[in-house]
Design a protein around this motif. Structure first.
Motif, PDB file in Angstrom:
ATOM      1  N   TRP A 167       5.682   5.243  44.135  1.00  0.00           N
ATOM      2  CA  TRP A 167       4.756   4.999  45.222  1.00  0.00           C
ATOM      3  C   TRP A 167       3.820   3.907  45.076  1.00  0.00           C
ATOM      4  O   TRP A 167       3.032   4.020  43.831  1.00  0.00           O
ATOM      5  N   HIS A 190       7.090  17.153  47.986  1.00  0.00           N
ATOM      6  CA  HIS A 190       5.991  17.827  48.178  1.00  0.00           C
ATOM      7  C   HIS A 190       6.004  19.170  47.482  1.00  0.00           C
ATOM      8  O   HIS A 190       5.131  20.177  47.998  1.00  0.00           O
ATOM      9  N   GLY A 225       2.676   5.852  55.112  1.00  0.00           N
ATOM     10  CA  GLY A 225       1.860   7.093  54.839  1.00  0.00           C
ATOM     11  C   GLY A 225       0.731   7.182  53.463  1.00  0.00           C
ATOM     12  O   GLY A 225      -0.139   8.276  53.577  1.00  0.00           O
ATOM     13  N   HIS A 277       8.369   9.982  46.650  1.00  0.00           N
ATOM     14  CA  HIS A 277       7.178   9.147  46.434  1.00  0.00           C
ATOM     15  C   HIS A 277       6.293  10.108  45.408  1.00  0.00           C
ATOM     16  O   HIS A 277       5.658  10.747  45.842  1.00  0.00           O
ATOM     17  N   THR A 284       9.070   5.923  48.886  1.00  0.00           N
ATOM     18  CA  THR A 284       9.330   5.703  50.250  1.00  0.00           C
ATOM     19  C   THR A 284       7.589   6.084  50.598  1.00  0.00           C
ATOM     20  O   THR A 284       6.708   6.401  49.979  1.00  0.00           O
ATOM     21  N   ASP A 285       7.672   6.564  52.133  1.00  0.00           N
ATOM     22  CA  ASP A 285       6.264   6.685  52.560  1.00  0.00           C
ATOM     23  C   ASP A 285       5.398   6.038  52.405  1.00  0.00           C
ATOM     24  O   ASP A 285       4.094   6.361  52.381  1.00  0.00           O
TER      25      ASP A 285
END
Length: 162
Positions: free
Chosen positions: A79, A26, A116, A47, A112-113
């Protein structure tokens, strides 16, 4: 703020010293460059995927951003966003392969994520891993595929935690 504060730099130094893996997924490109400059361990960007032009409010990154993570010995996770990769074959042959072309086989991993995602997924379930492995094998050999599906993360974990 577009970079890393002195406090943030100190947090990264302490994480490195304590064996905590730092995920810069992020962070802005400026933040990643500063994190790379202060870490003593590999970074993870868990991601994302490549983009060819800068775009506001996206998790996607430019090649130089990915290279900054790879330069630490780290891993960039791809991702499975269906808007970018409509199926598992495109996810493997475009998402993974393009990132490998930019940073090398030792610096790419599974994103990952996955839970989400705000939209669809090219790999809706981890039970689809065998299909992803088969799609990756059309471009990569068995050893390279193993790196992409966990081996590179394992290497980073061993360096950071071990």
């Amino acid at each position: 703020m577009t970079g890393l504060t002195p406090f943030g730099a100190e947090v990264i130094r302490r994480c490195s010293a304590l064996g905590i893996i730092v995920d810069v997924a992020h962070a802005t490109f400026e933040g990643v460059k500063k994190a790379a400059a202060v870490t003593t361990k590999p970074l993870v960007l868990s991601h994302t995927s490549l983009i060819t032009r800068p775009a506001a409010w996206t998790r996607r990154i430019l090649p130089d951003h990915a290279k900054a993570v790879a330069a630490t010995g780290g891993v960039v996770g791809i991702w499975p966003v269906a808007d970018y990769f409509p199926n598992i074959v495109v996810y493997a042959t475009d998402g993974f392969a393009r990132m490998v072309d930019v940073v090398g086989i030792d610096h790419v991993g599974l994103g990952t994520d996955q839970m989400g995602l705000v939209g669809g997924s090219a790999m809706p379930s981890y039970t689809d891993l065998p299909q992803l492995a088969a799609a990756l094998r059309t471009r990569f050999n068995a050893e390279e595929t193993a790196k992409l599906l966990g081996g590179n993360y394992r290497r980073v974990f061993e360096v950071c935690v071990g």
